[in-house]
Motif scaffolding. Structure first.
Motif, PDB file in Angstrom:
ATOM      1  N   ASP A   1      -4.170  -5.463  -9.136  1.00 54.32           N
ATOM      2  CA  ASP A   1      -2.739  -5.760  -9.125  1.00 54.32           C
ATOM      3  C   ASP A   1      -2.045  -4.868  -8.100  1.00 54.32           C
ATOM      4  O   ASP A   1      -2.588  -3.851  -7.671  1.00 54.32           O
ATOM      5  N   THR A   2      -0.830  -5.249  -7.705  1.00 54.46           N
ATOM      6  CA  THR A   2      -0.094  -4.426  -6.747  1.00 54.46           C
ATOM      7  C   THR A   2       0.273  -3.086  -7.382  1.00 54.46           C
ATOM      8  O   THR A   2       0.698  -3.019  -8.536  1.00 54.46           O
ATOM      9  N   GLY A   3       0.094  -2.026  -6.602  1.00 56.33           N
ATOM     10  CA  GLY A   3       0.407  -0.689  -7.080  1.00 56.33           C
ATOM     11  C   GLY A   3       1.822  -0.286  -6.722  1.00 56.33           C
ATOM     12  O   GLY A   3       2.648  -1.115  -6.316  1.00 56.33           O
ATOM     13  N   PHE A   4       2.110   1.002  -6.864  1.00 54.16           N
ATOM     14  CA  PHE A   4       3.471   1.500  -6.749  1.00 54.16           C
ATOM     15  C   PHE A   4       3.575   2.589  -5.678  1.00 54.16           C
ATOM     16  O   PHE A   4       2.662   3.396  -5.502  1.00 54.16           O
ATOM     17  N   VAL A   5       4.710   2.618  -5.007  1.00 53.66           N
ATOM     18  CA  VAL A   5       5.105   3.735  -4.158  1.00 53.66           C
ATOM     19  C   VAL A   5       6.521   4.118  -4.562  1.00 53.66           C
ATOM     20  O   VAL A   5       7.443   3.288  -4.505  1.00 53.66           O
ATOM     21  N   GLU A   6       6.708   5.363  -4.999  1.00 54.36           N
ATOM     22  CA  GLU A   6       8.019   5.863  -5.392  1.00 54.36           C
ATOM     23  C   GLU A   6       8.445   6.962  -4.435  1.00 54.36           C
ATOM     24  O   GLU A   6       7.630   7.797  -4.038  1.00 54.36           O
TER      25      GLU A   6
END
Length: 526
Positions: A113-118
């Motif tokens: 699944d698509t991951g995250f960048v914060e």
């Protein structure tokens, strides 16, 4: 650096090199080859893998496989203070800082699944007292004031993140590994986030697959060829114009033009010939140290890489870990020398009974047959990883230098009782356990300048500890130090803090996150 819970080991000396002796298999040993590294503090964490340091705030941010980012106050680096941790969107994979900006990448629960960048802004004077309760005096750990500015979901499995040196762009290595059942296999790529909010993902679908295969860029798995290219790690030139991305399983590096925002080239990393003098290895896990030359070649397959610009030229350093694809039931590239012989693929002139016995335990590739032998039998087998550090020309991809068997020969002198042990095995020492399977596994490399010296620091995942090469003369690197404390196991992230940014004025530091022991160690660099 010794814990009172460990028994002391016997230290002896041979030819001026410090040796250690383990007592009844107990973790109680420290060994060092030189004098470059000196530990000043150690702290146990929940994550302890990848870290980033913010000089203005003297804060260290640490992530590693959990939905939390740990924060340390390094005003007194000899005694780091834990601050209130920060919850993050996914399982933390990497962290980077630029000025007062902090970026964190994390994985979704399912890596396909698509991951995250914060992205966060860290407020000035960020280390403050914890929240008060019912009007009472403040209590609990201190906290860092973080303001979340943005969250992106740019790609599948964002495995590594870094700001460019000029702070204008944020680069993400999108590994895009398939699900274990192969029901989904997202593409890999490199995401470029131009601050504050423009996202572009560079894929590999536009490249010439025939040219890449002909050049020697390795194919793995069952997906279409270009879909098998999976970014692992990123390094960037000092002028922020070029990035290099390791494609570990493919034994290659992608060169990225950050001005034009395109993949400019992909160059293969070749193999090490273990028949050559100076490039031997121990190939049997038989409890003995026996570094030999054998008809085998090693795929470099680096994980961490690092860039250095000198004299207007870019050089790329690679930590040659090795990466077989053996965690999927549907497909593997692993086999044994015995299986290749049974299939009639090996040249008996090179593989007599003695050599076959030497290589009987070595894990080798079933797909990397020798292309130069047309219709014949192969005079060598191909293994994973080279147990070495390499240097490449960043423009052409030409190999300039490889450390060969220097590391294994040094282990045999400095820490023979731990030679090629498996640091992943908690409180269990079995020397020589990894000789038939990638040995010390160089995991990551970082570079740093101390005075007029330039050093390459190499973390060794399975052997553990950190090796230091003096690379001031790029044409003649020298192995000058190795520090091993066996209670700190599995170095994952290596962070160099130059003297100008250090919390100790004028003193360069190396900060290492040890994945297996969940410990973070700060070293002075002499």
């Amino acid at each position: 650096m010794r814990s009172s819970g460990f028994r002391a080991s016997r230290i002896v000396t041979l030819a001026g090199v410090a040796l250690l002796a383990v007592t009844s298999g107990v973790f109680a040993a420290v060994a060092q080859m030189g004098t470059v590294l000196a530990p000043i503090s150690r702290v146990e964490l929940q994550t302890a893998e990848i870290s980033a340091y913010m000089p203005a705030q003297k804060l260290l941010f640490v992530v590693g496989g959990e939905k939390v980012m740990e924060i340390l106050d390094l005003n007194h680096p000899e005694k780091p203070q834990k601050l209130e941790p920060q919850q993050i969107a996914g399982q933390g994979s990497s962290v980077s800082v630029s000025g007062d900006l902090l970026a964190v990448s994390s994985l979704a629960d399912e890596n396909s699944d698509t991951g995250f960048v914060e992205i966060f802004r860290v407020a000035p004077g960020a280390a403050t007292s914890g929240p008060a309760t019912s009007g009472a005096a403040t209590s609990g750990p201190e906290t860092a004031r973080l303001q979340k500015l943005a969250e992106f979901r740019p790609c599948h499995q964002p495995d590594m993140i870094t700001f460019t040196p000029d702070g204008k762009k944020l680069l993400v290595a999108c590994e895009g590994s398939p699900r274990k059942d192969f029901s989904a296999d997202p593409p890999g790529g490199i995401a470029i986030i131009t601050l504050p909010a423009t996202v572009k993902v560079l894929g590999f679908e536009g490249l010439d697959s025939t040219a890449l295969k002909t050049a020697g860029v390795r194919r793995v798995g069952t997906a279409p060829y270009l879909k098998t290219l999976e970014p692992e790690y990123i390094t960037v030139s000092e002028d922020s114009k070029t990035a290099w991305v390791s494609l570990q399983e493919n034994n290659a590096i992608a060169k990225v033009d950050l001005v034009a925002e395109r993949i400019a080239n992909v160059f293969p990393l070749g193999t090490v010939d273990h028949l050559q003098s100076g490039f031997g290895l121990d190939v049997r896990s038989d409890g003995k140290i026996d570094i030999v030359n054998v008809p085998a070649r090693g795929l470099r397959q680096p994980d961490g890489i690092a860039a250095w610009t000198a004299g207007g030229k870019n050089f790329i350093f690679t930590a040659n870990e090795g990466a077989p694809v053996n965690d999927y039931k549907q497909w593997t590239d692993e086999t044994s020398v015995h299986m290749l012989q049974e299939a009639g693929k090996l040249d008996p002139k090179f593989f007599d009974e003695k050599v076959l016995a030497q290589l009987r335990d070595l894990t080798v590739s079933r797909i990397d047959e020798c292309p130069e032998v047309k219709g014949g039998k192969c005079p060598y087998v191909t293994g994973f990883g080279t147990r070495s550090l390499s240097i490449f020309d960043g423009e052409s991809g030409k190999l300039l230098w490889d450390s060969g068997d220097q590391l294994e020969r040094m282990f045999a002198k400095v820490a023979p009782e731990y030679f090629n042990w498996n640091a992943k095995k908690k409180k269990k020492v079995k020397m020589d356990a990894r000789s038939a399977d990638k040995g010390c596994e160089p995991e990551n490399v970082t570079l740093g300048k101390v005075g007029d010296k330039r050093y390459a620091f190499l973390g060794l995942e399975r052997m553990s500890g950190v090796a230091v090469f003096d690379v001031t003369d790029i044409n003649s690197p020298k192995l000058v130090d190795y520090y091993l404390d066996v209670k700190d196991r599995g170095p994952e992230g290596l962070l160099f803090v130059p003297a100008a940014e250090s919390p100790i004025p004028g003193q360069s530091l190396l900060i290492v996150g040890y994945e297996y022991s969940k410990s973070l160690v700060i070293y002075k660099v002499k």
